[in-house]
Design a protein around this motif. Structure first.
Motif, PDB file in Angstrom:
ATOM      1  N   VAL A   7      12.860  66.025  36.827  1.00 13.17           N
ATOM      2  CA  VAL A   7      12.968  64.566  36.869  1.00 13.17           C
ATOM      3  C   VAL A   7      14.113  64.117  35.967  1.00 13.17           C
ATOM      4  O   VAL A   7      14.552  64.859  35.101  1.00 13.17           O
ATOM      5  N   ASN A   8      14.572  62.894  36.191  1.00 17.60           N
ATOM      6  CA  ASN A   8      15.562  62.305  35.297  1.00 17.60           C
ATOM      7  C   ASN A   8      15.044  60.948  34.822  1.00 17.60           C
ATOM      8  O   ASN A   8      13.935  60.554  35.170  1.00 17.60           O
ATOM      9  N   GLU A   9      15.846  60.242  34.059  1.00 13.51           N
ATOM     10  CA  GLU A   9      15.427  58.987  33.448  1.00 13.51           C
ATOM     11  C   GLU A   9      14.927  57.957  34.459  1.00 13.51           C
ATOM     12  O   GLU A   9      14.045  57.160  34.152  1.00 13.51           O
ATOM     13  N   ASN A  10      15.473  57.959  35.669  1.00 15.10           N
ATOM     14  CA  ASN A  10      15.129  56.947  36.672  1.00 15.10           C
ATOM     15  C   ASN A  10      14.130  57.410  37.720  1.00 15.10           C
ATOM     16  O   ASN A  10      13.844  56.678  38.659  1.00 15.10           O
ATOM     17  N   THR A  11      13.604  58.622  37.583  1.00 12.94           N
ATOM     18  CA  THR A  11      12.637  59.135  38.550  1.00 12.94           C
ATOM     19  C   THR A  11      11.295  58.429  38.369  1.00 12.94           C
ATOM     20  O   THR A  11      10.735  58.408  37.281  1.00 12.94           O
ATOM     21  N   VAL A  12      10.789  57.834  39.451  1.00 11.74           N
ATOM     22  CA  VAL A  12       9.456  57.224  39.417  1.00 11.74           C
ATOM     23  C   VAL A  12       8.445  58.361  39.439  1.00 11.74           C
ATOM     24  O   VAL A  12       8.486  59.217  40.321  1.00 11.74           O
ATOM     25  N   LYS A  30       8.639  55.107  35.238  1.00 13.73           N
ATOM     26  CA  LYS A  30       9.734  56.075  35.325  1.00 13.73           C
ATOM     27  C   LYS A  30       9.619  57.109  34.222  1.00 13.73           C
ATOM     28  O   LYS A  30       9.021  56.856  33.172  1.00 13.73           O
ATOM     29  N   ALA A  31      10.216  58.263  34.436  1.00 13.67           N
ATOM     30  CA  ALA A  31      10.153  59.365  33.476  1.00 13.67           C
ATOM     31  C   ALA A  31      10.841  59.014  32.162  1.00 13.67           C
ATOM     32  O   ALA A  31      10.411  59.444  31.094  1.00 13.67           O
ATOM     33  N   GLU A  32      11.927  58.259  32.222  1.00 17.92           N
ATOM     34  CA  GLU A  32      12.701  57.847  31.045  1.00 17.92           C
ATOM     35  C   GLU A  32      13.263  59.015  30.233  1.00 17.92           C
ATOM     36  O   GLU A  32      13.632  58.844  29.082  1.00 17.92           O
ATOM     37  N   ALA A  33      13.285  60.190  30.821  1.00 16.98           N
ATOM     38  CA  ALA A  33      13.867  61.372  30.169  1.00 16.98           C
ATOM     39  C   ALA A  33      14.162  62.403  31.257  1.00 16.98           C
ATOM     40  O   ALA A  33      13.524  62.406  32.310  1.00 16.98           O
TER      41      ALA A  33
END
Length: 149
Positions: A99-104, A118-121
């Motif tokens: 995941v990345n910062e914008n992945t729900v 969102k993952a935020e990381a």
């Protein structure tokens, strides 16, 4: 005071990292206080069984070098945790997924509003800590991820 105003106060507490807020209006007094999460007292306590089952060898591989390097995605509000956008849809994320910062990663329903979390990381999902369709508290761990550089 309406429930919408109370929800806004709770959101303000979360965004402002406030531990307590008190409002008095027309003879009505409301005091909200956030207790420290149980995870602070018991860092190894498990809150719910993971919703995805992973072989122990695979989990060690996903977990990486040490538990200290993992990070938790926590609930920013009180509500109902959903892993997918609808009952017949696939989950937003699975164990082992990058995941990345914008992945729900999930939805939390609060006062009939669906809030995408969102993952935020950037990292790899190593564990799902909340149970689909169950209520979650503010700051409750939802997922554990292993950060990526």
């Amino acid at each position: 005071m309406e429930t919408k105003e109370i929800a806004e106060l709770i959101e303000l507490m979360a965004k402002g990292n406030l531990s307590e807020i008190e409002v008095e209006r027309e003879g009505f007094r409301l005091r909200l206080r956030k207790e420290p999460p149980p995870a602070a007292a018991h860092p190894h306590m498990v809150y719910a069984s993971p919703t995805s089952i992973v072989a122990p060898e695979k989990l060690k591989e996903l977990a990486g070098p040490s538990a200290e390097s993992s990070r938790e995605i926590r609930s920013p509000m009180v509500g109902v945790f959903y892993r997918s956008p609808s009952p017949d849809s696939a989950p937003y994320v699975e164990v082992g997924q990058e995941v990345n910062e914008n992945t729900v990663v999930c939805i939390i329903e609060a006062m009939k509003v669906m809030n995408e979390i969102k993952a935020e990381a950037r990292g790899i999902i190593t564990e799902v800590l909340a149970e689909n369709g169950k209520a979650v508290d503010f700051d409750r761990p939802l997922f554990r991820i292993r950060p990526l550089p």
